[in-house]
Design a protein around this motif. Sequence first.
Motif, short mmCIF file in Angstrom:
data_model
loop_
_atom_site.label_atom_id
_atom_site.label_comp_id
_atom_site.label_asym_id
_atom_site.label_seq_id
_atom_site.Cartn_x
_atom_site.Cartn_y
_atom_site.Cartn_z
N LEU A 173 46.62 -8.95 -45.36
CA LEU A 173 46.68 -10.42 -45.16
C LEU A 173 47.88 -11.02 -45.89
O LEU A 173 48.58 -11.87 -45.34
CB LEU A 173 45.40 -11.09 -45.66
CG LEU A 173 44.15 -10.92 -44.81
CD1 LEU A 173 43.08 -11.89 -45.28
CD2 LEU A 173 44.43 -11.15 -43.32
N LYS A 225 47.51 -9.49 -34.54
CA LYS A 225 46.10 -9.49 -34.12
C LYS A 225 45.36 -8.29 -34.70
O LYS A 225 44.32 -8.43 -35.35
CB LYS A 225 46.01 -9.38 -32.59
CG LYS A 225 46.72 -10.45 -31.81
CD LYS A 225 46.64 -10.13 -30.32
CE LYS A 225 47.51 -11.08 -29.51
NZ LYS A 225 47.32 -10.94 -28.07
N ILE A 234 44.91 -8.36 -38.52
CA ILE A 234 43.84 -9.24 -39.00
C ILE A 234 42.48 -8.57 -38.78
O ILE A 234 41.61 -8.58 -39.65
CB ILE A 234 43.90 -10.62 -38.31
CG1 ILE A 234 45.16 -11.38 -38.78
CG2 ILE A 234 42.65 -11.45 -38.59
CD1 ILE A 234 45.36 -12.73 -38.14
N LEU A 235 42.32 -7.94 -37.61
CA LEU A 235 41.05 -7.25 -37.34
C LEU A 235 40.86 -6.08 -38.31
O LEU A 235 39.76 -5.84 -38.81
CB LEU A 235 41.01 -6.75 -35.89
CG LEU A 235 40.97 -7.84 -34.81
CD1 LEU A 235 40.96 -7.21 -33.43
CD2 LEU A 235 39.76 -8.74 -34.99
N ARG A 265 37.03 -4.86 -44.98
CA ARG A 265 36.09 -5.57 -45.86
C ARG A 265 34.65 -5.29 -45.47
O ARG A 265 33.77 -5.17 -46.33
CB ARG A 265 36.39 -7.07 -45.85
CG ARG A 265 37.67 -7.40 -46.63
CD ARG A 265 38.18 -8.77 -46.30
NE ARG A 265 37.15 -9.76 -46.37
CZ ARG A 265 37.17 -10.83 -47.15
NH1 ARG A 265 38.22 -11.05 -47.92
NH2 ARG A 265 36.19 -11.68 -47.15
N SER A 266 34.40 -5.20 -44.18
CA SER A 266 33.03 -4.92 -43.77
C SER A 266 32.66 -3.48 -44.12
O SER A 266 31.54 -3.19 -44.55
CB SER A 266 32.89 -5.23 -42.28
OG SER A 266 32.33 -4.18 -41.58
N ASN A 291 39.69 -7.38 -41.65
CA ASN A 291 38.26 -7.71 -41.57
C ASN A 291 37.40 -6.46 -41.58
O ASN A 291 36.37 -6.40 -42.26
CB ASN A 291 37.97 -8.47 -40.27
CG ASN A 291 38.11 -9.96 -40.45
OD1 ASN A 291 38.47 -10.43 -41.54
ND2 ASN A 291 37.86 -10.71 -39.41
N ALA A 292 37.83 -5.48 -40.81
CA ALA A 292 37.03 -4.26 -40.69
C ALA A 292 36.98 -3.51 -42.03
O ALA A 292 35.96 -2.93 -42.39
CB ALA A 292 37.61 -3.36 -39.60
N VAL A 311 42.31 -0.07 -34.13
CA VAL A 311 41.96 -0.75 -35.39
C VAL A 311 41.81 0.28 -36.52
O VAL A 311 42.29 0.06 -37.64
CB VAL A 311 40.67 -1.59 -35.24
CG1 VAL A 311 40.27 -2.21 -36.56
CG2 VAL A 311 40.85 -2.68 -34.18
N HIS A 312 41.16 1.40 -36.23
CA HIS A 312 41.00 2.44 -37.25
C HIS A 312 42.37 2.96 -37.72
O HIS A 312 42.58 3.20 -38.90
CB HIS A 312 40.15 3.59 -36.72
CG HIS A 312 38.67 3.36 -36.89
ND1 HIS A 312 37.76 4.36 -37.06
CD2 HIS A 312 37.95 2.21 -36.94
CE1 HIS A 312 36.55 3.85 -37.20
NE2 HIS A 312 36.64 2.55 -37.11
N MET A 372 43.78 0.42 -40.05
CA MET A 372 43.08 0.48 -41.34
C MET A 372 43.62 1.64 -42.18
O MET A 372 43.91 1.49 -43.36
CB MET A 372 41.57 0.66 -41.12
CG MET A 372 40.86 -0.51 -40.48
SD MET A 372 39.24 -0.04 -39.76
CE MET A 372 38.19 -0.02 -41.24
N PRO A 397 40.06 0.55 -28.05
CA PRO A 397 40.35 -0.61 -28.91
C PRO A 397 39.96 -0.36 -30.38
O PRO A 397 40.66 -0.79 -31.29
CB PRO A 397 39.47 -1.72 -28.31
CG PRO A 397 39.20 -1.30 -26.92
CD PRO A 397 39.15 0.19 -26.94
N VAL A 398 38.86 0.36 -30.60
CA VAL A 398 38.42 0.66 -31.97
C VAL A 398 39.37 1.66 -32.62
O VAL A 398 39.71 1.54 -33.81
CB VAL A 398 36.97 1.22 -31.96
CG1 VAL A 398 36.56 1.70 -33.34
CG2 VAL A 398 36.00 0.16 -31.46
#
Lengths: 336, 336
Positions: free
Chosen positions: B118, B143, B146-147, B153-154, B150-151, B67-68, B71, B63-64
């Motif tokens: 976004l 989905k 959006i994650l 920005r963190s 967020n990632a 997202v990577h 990104m 799952p990570v």
Amino acid sequence: MRPRYSLILSAMRLIRPSNRRLSSIASSDSEFISYMKNKAKSINKALDNSIPLCNNFVPLWEPVLEVHKAMRYTLLPGGKRVRPMLCLVACELVGGQESTAMPAACAVEMIHAASLILDDLPCMDDDSLRRGKPTNHKVFGEKTSILASNALRSLAVKQTLASTSLGVTSERVLRAVQEMARAVGTEGLVAGQAADLAGERMSFKNEDDELRYLELMHVHKTAVLVEAAAVVGAIMGGGSDEEIERLKSYARCVGLMFQVMDDVLDETKSSEELGKTAGKDLITGKLTYPKVMGVDNAREYAKRLNREAQEHLQGFDSDKVVPLLSLADYIVKRQN
Amino acid sequence: MRPRYSLILSAMRLIRPSNRRLSSIASSDSEFISYMKNKAKSINKALDNSIPLCNNFVPLWEPVLEVHKAMRYTLLPGGKRVRPMLCLVACELVGGQESTAMPAACAVEMIHAASLILDDLPCMDDDSLRRGKPTNHKVFGEKTSILASNALRSLAVKQTLASTSLGVTSERVLRAVQEMARAVGTEGLVAGQAADLAGERMSFKNEDDELRYLELMHVHKTAVLVEAAAVVGAIMGGGSDEEIERLKSYARCVGLMFQVMDDVLDETKSSEELGKTAGKDLITGKLTYPKVMGVDNAREYAKRLNREAQEHLQGFDSDKVVPLLSLADYIVKRQN
């Protein structure tokens, strides 16, 4: 980030029934609930002040005003304030003042509220009810909800940085911000949410694999932020590395236990009792503890996590530790 | 936050044609483009390293990993790297090393990429083309997009905090994180995006009101992050408060100018030339500079902002300032 399968499985094996019921020294349920309400009152006041609707009696610029309203809608009335309370108590436990950890406690609750807003979005869980009222996007629309969620996360950073004005050193504040950034990114919430979304379409070889995935998902989705709450509180209060580590281990158990009980309640309670759509996990095919191990085993697992949580608190001042012992008990017994 | 109508209007009145063409000392266009390409190369390398697809040769948790990938999809190939370049140059201008500002420069670009993801979402601008390829949500789904946002920005916060390992003091790093948090919240990007969304349904009494709203929207939506890039660079490089203020004023002009030209290009160029959907602002009824003041006046306004930007650089080392003079010139002349 590497999956911590082995660590988690060993931890699960290590969680054994213990004869030492440390919680016997915890205060009575009603005393604790009154204590919790008092803490929640201070937290609610600080949260209310953190997102104004006007500035020196001048109303905010209209687009910003709308976002602030959306932020307040999810942040203000709700919740048991478990995370910020944990942050404040951790600070006091290591010798700090409640007020020193208040900005960070608010920050943790803001991060939590931001993730609830996202979780409920149509493209995520598509939920329409949260804490007994319509979800954020149902009231403000998706666009404003997404902006409010972003704004809450950015305010969380600003709140924590503001702790320097309370005399906390820059080094401690930096460390606290680092913990929070870790908790919200791909080492924390994002990973948990991604795993949650991916879980629905995954197939597992056996029950062990399924349980491993479920545990890893909730460590990230729930426990990491609960951990951060305790760790950040202890950092603000000037705790030693050893104290911080013990509070982190306690918080991980509490975070997981919270999720196990959440899953149990989702399956056994009505929407009215919970204030949110019940039984949804079952319908959507989401992985849950009751689904993988059955309701009774899930309750038993929560109790074991409670015992382990309490063991991590051994060595702290026996009076000051009472709220944390009670909090763990409270979570395992909660009904909504 | 209070609207700064009066401030902005006075600033606009103050922007007068100037005879001092400071840009005459800027290097030639081709020299600058080669300089920019070199900077972009270092930046791209640092960005590439910041989001791994495996950890010590072990693939990331699935799952990570997804997202990577999302990104990296928006962060890596794209863009002119104007913001991170500005951050690096500001650092060098006040006497720092490029490497000292590199983590912060990457952070600024991550924040920018997060906001692009976004902006393109179906519930926001609903765009399907960005930099000549399908937008993030078209490839990874809403989905995961959006994650990923967020990632990013963190990760931006984590990157900036990591500057302490380069010998930057905690105080400077704190100040830099503060600037970034300000730039992404309701004092920055969120306000700009909210104003952009609200602008479509607003009615204005007259052209002045419309222009005031447009300006305030772009100060927040674009200029604040460009300002943050310069300010954070100067903070990392150990600039004085006065140097930081001058770079901030320069960056505000550059940020606005960038937006004015973006609006002009959107109306005058094709999708192929721009690598994104052109003419969309016109169709969706969005407020733009050409719409409020006409294409020619918008171009003229951009030139005036360029002159003002260059004036803010007076007093800095005349050699070291060349890239910033050229950058402003480059933006006003850009064709895509």
